[in-house]
Write a protein that holds these residues in place. Structure first.
Motif, PDB file in Angstrom:
ATOM      1  N   ALA A 167       0.825  -1.210   0.000  1.00 47.09           N
ATOM      2  CA  ALA A 167       0.000   0.000   0.000  1.00 47.09           C
ATOM      3  C   ALA A 167       0.859   1.261   0.000  1.00 47.09           C
ATOM      4  O   ALA A 167       0.556   2.234  -0.707  1.00 47.09           O
ATOM      5  CB  ALA A 167      -0.942  -0.005   1.200  1.00 47.09           C
ATOM      6  N   ARG A 168       1.946   1.237   0.764  1.00 45.58           N
ATOM      7  CA  ARG A 168       2.830   2.407   0.803  1.00 45.58           C
ATOM      8  C   ARG A 168       3.477   2.658  -0.551  1.00 45.58           C
ATOM      9  O   ARG A 168       3.743   3.808  -0.922  1.00 45.58           O
ATOM     10  CB  ARG A 168       3.913   2.225   1.872  1.00 45.58           C
ATOM     11  CG  ARG A 168       3.416   2.446   3.290  1.00 45.58           C
ATOM     12  CD  ARG A 168       4.581   2.683   4.231  1.00 45.58           C
ATOM     13  NE  ARG A 168       5.527   1.594   4.245  1.00 45.58           N
ATOM     14  CZ  ARG A 168       5.440   0.531   5.045  1.00 45.58           C
ATOM     15  NH1 ARG A 168       4.430   0.428   5.897  1.00 45.58           N
ATOM     16  NH2 ARG A 168       6.347  -0.409   5.007  1.00 45.58           N
ATOM     17  N   ARG A 169       3.735   1.593  -1.299  1.00 48.57           N
ATOM     18  CA  ARG A 169       4.322   1.749  -2.631  1.00 48.57           C
ATOM     19  C   ARG A 169       3.280   2.113  -3.685  1.00 48.57           C
ATOM     20  O   ARG A 169       3.619   2.433  -4.809  1.00 48.57           O
ATOM     21  CB  ARG A 169       5.000   0.446  -3.064  1.00 48.57           C
ATOM     22  CG  ARG A 169       6.205   0.041  -2.297  1.00 48.57           C
ATOM     23  CD  ARG A 169       7.050  -0.978  -3.060  1.00 48.57           C
ATOM     24  NE  ARG A 169       6.305  -2.114  -3.576  1.00 48.57           N
ATOM     25  CZ  ARG A 169       6.076  -2.342  -4.877  1.00 48.57           C
ATOM     26  NH1 ARG A 169       6.514  -1.493  -5.799  1.00 48.57           N
ATOM     27  NH2 ARG A 169       5.395  -3.408  -5.259  1.00 48.57           N
ATOM     28  N   GLY A 170       2.011   1.984  -3.306  1.00 50.40           N
ATOM     29  CA  GLY A 170       0.960   2.198  -4.294  1.00 50.40           C
ATOM     30  C   GLY A 170       0.841   1.047  -5.270  1.00 50.40           C
ATOM     31  O   GLY A 170       0.374   1.228  -6.394  1.00 50.40           O
ATOM     32  N   ALA A 171       1.245  -0.148  -4.827  1.00 56.00           N
ATOM     33  CA  ALA A 171       1.223  -1.328  -5.696  1.00 56.00           C
ATOM     34  C   ALA A 171      -0.110  -2.062  -5.531  1.00 56.00           C
ATOM     35  O   ALA A 171      -0.419  -2.547  -4.445  1.00 56.00           O
ATOM     36  CB  ALA A 171       2.379  -2.264  -5.349  1.00 56.00           C
ATOM     37  N   PRO A 172      -0.912  -2.144  -6.574  1.00 55.67           N
ATOM     38  CA  PRO A 172      -2.189  -2.862  -6.456  1.00 55.67           C
ATOM     39  C   PRO A 172      -1.975  -4.362  -6.291  1.00 55.67           C
ATOM     40  O   PRO A 172      -1.031  -4.933  -6.843  1.00 55.67           O
ATOM     41  CB  PRO A 172      -2.902  -2.541  -7.771  1.00 55.67           C
ATOM     42  CG  PRO A 172      -1.802  -2.209  -8.729  1.00 55.67           C
ATOM     43  CD  PRO A 172      -0.710  -1.578  -7.919  1.00 55.67           C
TER      44      PRO A 172
END
Length: 403
Positions: A240-245
């Protein structure tokens, strides 16, 4: 407990390399099982396999590494690069001790080893290369992936034959729950060579005629395959912190063992694994929307699997895409995980190649012919390894949280 999600995957398979090509072929029900082309199989009772025919490591792997490795490790290195790219994860931008590697292995670097042994007997020990000592080794892929990307977190290799692909994902989940933020995991195989095929034949499980037709009334065993998949698993907060779905959540797992000569006929071991995996996931049996079957193609083993499903999840859509790939041993479970993750992400159940509803010898809702579009919450994956290894894995849609 820490949630674990799949954020990237890479595939090298008889039907295509890369997730997009593989998924399109899988949805179409394409088969990559053909007559063996890598060597003359005329002297063997099994003459078909799922070969990866268009694989070329040139430009994808350092040429210095190519000469050190067998094809199965080259598959793993290429699939790893695909998975990291798909996840948008650059290992160099992270603490190397936060990323580990877990792979499964069954046959190892048998073709490499065969070439070196041939050189030994034909020309003598001076003609055996220095990489013989590592290329065949069952931990070679874990080591080469770790070296290639400077991944220094917890690393492991599991050797539970065809159950290994699922077990590797479960082991990676355990590592993440123990504090490792990311795991690169999966399994590949390249068991289509003279020595490798010779080693497989004594099992009596391979189809000598009729092809690989699981659950069919004329099922006579499976055909070997090669390739596999590598996945990037992360704790959900890190992703989530990386914005990785997330494509899917690794929700539950269990492993059991069925010993004895009749291990493939054990309904008990499969039933226990399914119930324990569902309990680990906190998923009621009624919420399982699809089963990716082990689908050995051996009549007694297929009957045992059908009985285990009837005793646990009941009338659920079942699919076995591996019928169009061949059984790639530890690579097969990893391919099933990749396929199930894509199914959950898209709401599409791929068909079982080469089998129709009219062929079935069991009361089973086997998806055949065309992909089935349905909302998917949870997928149950099953795998059995030679000698009695039994594994069940539950993947869930990213919308569903872990227990």
């Amino acid at each position: 407990m820490t949630g674990v999600v799949v954020t990237g995957l890479g595939v090298v398979a008889p039907t295509g390399s890369g997730a997009d090509q593989f998924w399109a072929a899988t949805l179409a029900g394409d088969s990559g099982v053909r007559p063996i082309s890598r060597f003359d199989p005329a002297g063997y009772p099994v003459r078909e396999a799922g070969e990866v025919r268009e694989f070329d490591p040139t430009g994808l792997i350092d040429p210095r590494v190519v000469v050190q490795t067998d094809l199965w490790t080259q598959f793993a290195l290429v699939a790893t690069r695909q998975a990291l790219d798909a996840a948008g994860l650059d290992p160099a931008a992270h603490d190397p001790f936060d990323i580990g590697v877990t792979t499964s292995a069954s046959s190892g670097g048998n073709a490499f080893g065969q070439r070196e042994i041939q050189a030994l007997w034909a020309q003598g020990p001076r003609f055996v290369g220095p990489y013989q000592s590592i290329a065949w080794f069952y931990a070679a892929s874990t080591g080469q992936i770790s070296i290639a990307h400077n991944l220094r977190g917890p690393c492991a290799v599991l050797s539970t034959e065809s159950a290994g692909g699922l077990d590797a994902v479960a082991h990676a989940r355990t590592a993440i729950r123990g504090g490792c933020r990311v795991q690169v995991c999966g399994g590949t195989e390249a068991p289509v060579s003279p020595y490798a095929l010779t080693c497989q034949l004594p099992s009596g499980l391979l189809a000598e005629t009729g092809g690989y037709r699981p659950f069919a009334r004329d099922a006579g065993g499976y055909l070997p395959g090669e390739g596999g998949a590598v996945l990037v698993l992360e704790d959900d907060e890190h992703a989530a912190r990386r914005g990785a779905p997330a494509l899917a959540r690794v929700a539950g797992h269990a492993a059991t063992f069925a010993g004895g000569d009749d291990w493939a006929l054990s309904t008990e071991a499969l039933t226990a694994a399914i119930r324990l995996a569902l309990a680990d996931a906190g998923v009621p049996a009624r919420e399982v929307d699809v089963v990716f079957a082990d689908a050995m193609g051996v009549p007694g083993a297929d009957a045992a699997e059908v009985a285990a499903l009837a005793a646990t999840v009941g009338a659920v859509p079942v699919t076995a895409p591996k019928a169009g790939l061949g059984r790639a041993y530890s690579g097969t479970g990893a391919l099933d995980v990749a396929t199930a993750a894509l199914a959950l992400a898209t709401g599409r159940i791929p068909p079982t190649p080469g089998v129709t509803g009219a062929d079935l010898d069991h009361d089973l809702d086997l998806v055949t012919g065309r992909a089935r579009d349905v909302p998917l919450r949870h997928a149950l994956l099953l795998a059995r390894g030679f000698g009695g290894f039994t594994s069940a894995l539950v993947l869930s849609s990213p919308a569903h949280t872990d227990n």
